[in-house]
Structure formats: structure tokens, C-alpha cells
Design an enzyme around this catalytic site. Structure first.
Site, PDB file in Angstrom:
ATOM      1  N   SER A   1      18.859   0.355   5.158  1.00  0.00           N
ATOM      2  CA  SER A   1      17.784   1.094   5.820  1.00  0.00           C
ATOM      3  C   SER A   1      16.424   0.717   5.242  1.00  0.00           C
ATOM      4  O   SER A   1      15.452   0.519   5.979  1.00  0.00           O
ATOM      5  CB  SER A   1      18.014   2.598   5.672  1.00  0.00           C
ATOM      6  OG  SER A   1      17.030   3.334   6.350  1.00  0.00           O
TER       7      SER A   1
ATOM      8  N   HIS B   1       8.903  10.685  -4.096  1.00  0.00           N
ATOM      9  CA  HIS B   1      10.008   9.753  -4.337  1.00  0.00           C
ATOM     10  C   HIS B   1      10.215   9.519  -5.836  1.00  0.00           C
ATOM     11  O   HIS B   1      11.075   8.716  -6.225  1.00  0.00           O
ATOM     12  CB  HIS B   1       9.727   8.400  -3.673  1.00  0.00           C
ATOM     13  CG  HIS B   1       9.770   8.429  -2.173  1.00  0.00           C
ATOM     14  ND1 HIS B   1      10.811   8.973  -1.461  1.00  0.00           N
ATOM     15  CD2 HIS B   1       8.880   7.953  -1.248  1.00  0.00           C
ATOM     16  CE1 HIS B   1      10.581   8.829  -0.159  1.00  0.00           C
ATOM     17  NE2 HIS B   1       9.415   8.223  -0.005  1.00  0.00           N
TER      18      HIS B   1
ATOM     19  N   ARG C   1      15.432   4.689  12.872  1.00  0.00           N
ATOM     20  CA  ARG C   1      16.195   3.511  13.275  1.00  0.00           C
ATOM     21  C   ARG C   1      17.497   3.946  13.945  1.00  0.00           C
ATOM     22  O   ARG C   1      17.585   4.037  15.141  1.00  0.00           O
ATOM     23  CB  ARG C   1      16.455   2.592  12.078  1.00  0.00           C
ATOM     24  CG  ARG C   1      16.937   1.194  12.482  1.00  0.00           C
ATOM     25  CD  ARG C   1      17.010   0.275  11.269  1.00  0.00           C
ATOM     26  NE  ARG C   1      18.071   0.628  10.355  1.00  0.00           N
ATOM     27  CZ  ARG C   1      19.319   0.155  10.438  1.00  0.00           C
ATOM     28  NH1 ARG C   1      19.642  -0.677  11.403  1.00  0.00           N
ATOM     29  NH2 ARG C   1      20.231   0.522   9.560  1.00  0.00           N
TER      30      ARG C   1
ATOM     31  N   GLY D   1      16.981   9.541   4.033  1.00  0.00           N
ATOM     32  CA  GLY D   1      16.945  10.691   4.917  1.00  0.00           C
ATOM     33  C   GLY D   1      15.696  11.525   4.748  1.00  0.00           C
ATOM     34  O   GLY D   1      15.663  12.694   5.146  1.00  0.00           O
ATOM     35  N   THR D   2      14.645  10.936   4.199  1.00  0.00           N
ATOM     36  CA  THR D   2      13.417  11.666   3.895  1.00  0.00           C
ATOM     37  C   THR D   2      12.809  12.326   5.129  1.00  0.00           C
ATOM     38  O   THR D   2      12.482  13.515   5.117  1.00  0.00           O
ATOM     39  CB  THR D   2      12.378  10.720   3.263  1.00  0.00           C
ATOM     40  OG1 THR D   2      12.979   9.996   2.186  1.00  0.00           O
ATOM     41  CG2 THR D   2      11.191  11.512   2.741  1.00  0.00           C
ATOM     42  N   THR D   3      12.639  11.555   6.211  1.00  0.00           N
ATOM     43  CA  THR D   3      12.014  12.081   7.425  1.00  0.00           C
ATOM     44  C   THR D   3      12.810  13.260   7.979  1.00  0.00           C
ATOM     45  O   THR D   3      12.242  14.278   8.386  1.00  0.00           O
ATOM     46  CB  THR D   3      11.908  10.975   8.490  1.00  0.00           C
ATOM     47  OG1 THR D   3      11.240   9.836   7.928  1.00  0.00           O
ATOM     48  CG2 THR D   3      11.145  11.448   9.709  1.00  0.00           C
ATOM     49  N   TRP D   4      14.123  13.127   7.991  1.00  0.00           N
ATOM     50  CA  TRP D   4      15.020  14.167   8.509  1.00  0.00           C
ATOM     51  C   TRP D   4      14.955  15.428   7.653  1.00  0.00           C
ATOM     52  O   TRP D   4      14.804  16.542   8.157  1.00  0.00           O
ATOM     53  CB  TRP D   4      16.439  13.610   8.564  1.00  0.00           C
ATOM     54  CG  TRP D   4      17.470  14.532   9.132  1.00  0.00           C
ATOM     55  CD1 TRP D   4      17.290  15.452  10.131  1.00  0.00           C
ATOM     56  CD2 TRP D   4      18.846  14.612   8.742  1.00  0.00           C
ATOM     57  NE1 TRP D   4      18.481  16.103  10.389  1.00  0.00           N
ATOM     58  CE2 TRP D   4      19.445  15.609   9.551  1.00  0.00           C
ATOM     59  CE3 TRP D   4      19.619  13.940   7.809  1.00  0.00           C
ATOM     60  CZ2 TRP D   4      20.797  15.944   9.440  1.00  0.00           C
ATOM     61  CZ3 TRP D   4      20.962  14.269   7.696  1.00  0.00           C
ATOM     62  CH2 TRP D   4      21.540  15.263   8.507  1.00  0.00           C
TER      63      TRP D   4
ATOM     64  N   GLY E   1      19.935   6.362  11.929  1.00  0.00           N
ATOM     65  CA  GLY E   1      20.324   7.647  11.368  1.00  0.00           C
ATOM     66  C   GLY E   1      21.816   7.807  11.169  1.00  0.00           C
ATOM     67  O   GLY E   1      22.319   8.925  11.015  1.00  0.00           O
TER      68      GLY E   1
END
Length: 338
Positions: A172, A142, A304, A80-83, A306
Site C-alpha cells: 500500500s 505517525h 486504493r 488504515g489511517t484514512t479509514w 482497502g
């Protein structure tokens, strides 16, 4: 190479940094002699780090000076990094960008707004000047807690840690790696590696526990531990929780005018994934030492589905049983469940 030898090698690299500067270590034989997995991952102090990112990791460890007001988002890759980068950026900067029609997230992928310290900043030719970042400075990494710089561990800066159900996290990551590197790695082969602990910044369970243990040891004021699934199920509750942890709680006035819903809508998967910048742009860093980052990664690769629970479409009963057993063994007695 034994764990003791690997630890000694790590110490030697850091001593080399003392004498030769942040990027001279690229030429040091000690990095090349770290245990590797097909030359893509290097076993550094017990964790599998991308070999190409080792110079940045070492420079980050050595030179980053944390401020008490810093905020650090930490995730295993594809948790969920981008979110969460988008959520934290919108939350922390909500008073700077009152007009959501001109918000930076509409024209920038969140990775550009919340850089990875060891990948985007320190993996370059010289020690960067971070004074241009507005306070509170918002960064990401990370790296497991064990590999964070001493300045981070010793400061009162805030760490927001987000993890994900390991089954979904694996699926993912598998999709992402195949898409980015244009490969067709076998699901079964990569799953076997994941179960053996050989994965980006893994073993996965060691990464998660490195941030969970400080919680048990009463460092909750420094680390907020979140699960991706919980944020999906109760976004309003957890956004308020994040804001309180970061000491920027929502005011009654903000509650009344719907600021929370505005942030959640702006940062929703549907909204972000359908923005032009995230459908057609490329994430690249010309000065980066890795060819992939110089050429660029399609922004669309970071989006992709989510969803939660997609792993059921990929796991066989045997795979489920094997990973369930490992999860039970690794997290037994910790109070942490997935």
C-alpha cells in the site's frame, strides 16, 4: 554517523529549540547532518523520518501540551489511517452530528478533520493555538512511541494504535508513494529498503513494538492496540471495543436504533471512496514548508483497494520467505503475530 552521534545531535537540536524558537531549527546544521537516505529520510533517534517534516516533529515534541482528555490516533503510514480517522471522528462526535445527511465526513476528507500534529499543525511558521479544538481533542501522528512528546507519555490521554500486516502495509505504501510523487520506484528496490528498516517512520517492526511493549508493561489503560485486519473481519466488535476504551460506550438505545451500523456504513471504504470530496479534492496546506503539501495531494490517492491480502499479487516466493524470516526474528518472544 553512529547511533551515539545521532542521539547527541538530537539533543543538540532540542537545546537549540530552547533558545531560538520552533522554526529556527530549520537553519541548524545539526538537522542537515543527520544520516539520510537520498535526502528524503533522516535517521532521527533510530527512526527514518521524512526530512521535510523534521521541523514539525521537533516543534511537536517541544511545544505540544497534552490534556488528559486528548485522543491520539497513531499508525504507520498506510496502515488504515484514512479509514480510522473517519471512524474515530464519527465515533467521538456522534452526539454532535445526529443527522448523517449533513455529516462533516460527507464534505471533508478525514485528514482535514483529524490532523497530523507533526505534519499539519506544527510544521508551520509559529506555535499554533489549539484551544479552538473541541474536547475531547482528536489528533493523529505517525511517530513511534519513543518520539512522542513527554507531555503525551506522562498524561492519561488515550492512544489508539493501529498496525497492519507488514506485507500489505508495504504494498500500500509503495503504491501511494509512486502515485503521490509521480515516480516509478522499483518494487524490488523499495522492498529491499523496507526489509533493511528504511521506510517512512520505520523500521516498521520497531514502530509496532514501540506501542506493543507498553501493553506488555501493563499500560493497557492508556494504549489500545488494534490490527487493521481484525477491524475488517469484525468491525462491530472492535468499534464497541474502541468506544469502551475511549470511555464513550454505546448505550442500549444506540444499539437498538443501529448507531453502530450507521457509523460503520458512513466510514466504509465504499462510501468514503465514492464521495465527491474524496474523488476530486486536493489536500493542501499553503503555509506548509513542503512543496508537495502546498501544491496539494489528490484525495483519491488515499483510497486504493482497502483489502487485506493483496500482497500475494506482488510478492515473489523469495520476497515472502525473506520478510517472513524478518518478521519471525523481530517479533519472536513478544506474543505479537501477523
Amino acid at each position: 554517523m553512529s547511533t551515539l552521534q545521532s542521539s547527541s545531535c538530537s539533543s543538540a537540536i532540542l537545546e537549540h529549540l530552547e533558545e531560538n524558537g520552533p522554526h529556527q531549527e530549520c537553519k541548524d546544521v545539526c538537522i542537515s547532518s543527520l544520516p539520510k537516505e537520498k535526502s528524503q529520510l533522516s535517521l532521527y533517534d533510530g527512526y527514518w523520518i521524512p526530512t521535510w517534516s523534521m521541523p514539525g516533529v521537533l516543534a511537536f515534541q517541544k511545544y505540544f501540551q497534552a490534556r488528559e482528555t486528548d485522543i491520539l490516533l497513531v499508525t504507520p503510514p498506510k496502515a488504515g489511517t484514512t479509514w480510522f480517522k473517519a471512524i474515530l471522528f464519527a465515533l467521538v462526535n456522534r452526539m454532535r452530528y445526529l443527522d448523517l445527511q449533513e455529516h462533516p465526513l460527507l464534505t471533508n476528507i478525514s485528514h482535514a478533520l483529524v490532523p497530523l500534529l507533526d505534519v499539519d499543525i506544527y510544521n508551520k511558521k509559529k506555535v499554533p493555538d489549539l484551544n479552538s479544538f473541541a474536547s475531547p481533542r482528536l489528533f493523529a501522528t505517525h511517530l513511534p512511541f519513543d518520539l512522542l512528546p513527554t507531555s503525551v507519555k506522562g498524561s492519561s490521554c488515550k492512544i489508539v494504535y493501529v498496525c497492519r500486516n507488514p506485507k500489505d502495509n508495504f504494498v500500500s505504501l509503495w503504491h501511494f508513494m509512486n502515485r503521490v510523487y509521480s515516480t516509478t520506484n522499483s518494487l524490488e528496490e523499495d522492498f529491499d529498503k523496507f526489509c533493511r528498516g528504511v521506510s517512512l517512520y520505520g523500521p516498521y517492526w520497531d514502530h509496532v513494538l514501540s506501542y506493543w511493549k507498553p501493553i506488555i508493561e501493563k499500560q493497557a489503560q492508556k494504549i489500545l492496540f488494534l490490527k487493521y485486519e481484525e477491524m475488517k473481519e469484525q468491525p462491530t466488535t472492535h468499534l464497541k471495543r474502541i468506544a469502551e476504551f475511549l470511555e464513550c460506550p454505546f448505550s442500549p438505545e444506540e444499539d437498538a436504533k443501529g448507531t453502530i451500523n450507521d457509523i460503520l456504513q458512513l466510514c466504509s471504504f465504499d462510501n468514503l471512496s465514492n464521495l465527491d470530496v474524496n474523488k476530486s479534492g486536493k489536500w493542501r496546506f499553503p503555509e506548509h514548508n513542503n512543496t508537495l503539501f502546498r501544491q496539494g495531494i489528490d484525495h483519491a490517492s488515499f483510497f486504493r483497494k482497502g483489502n487485506s491480502g493483496d500482497w500475494v499479487n506482488y510478492f515473489t516466493p523469495q520476497m515472502t520467505e525473506r520478510l517472513d524470516h524478518i518478521i519471525e526474528e523481530k517479533f519472536h518472544g513478544t506474543g505479537l503475530k501477523f
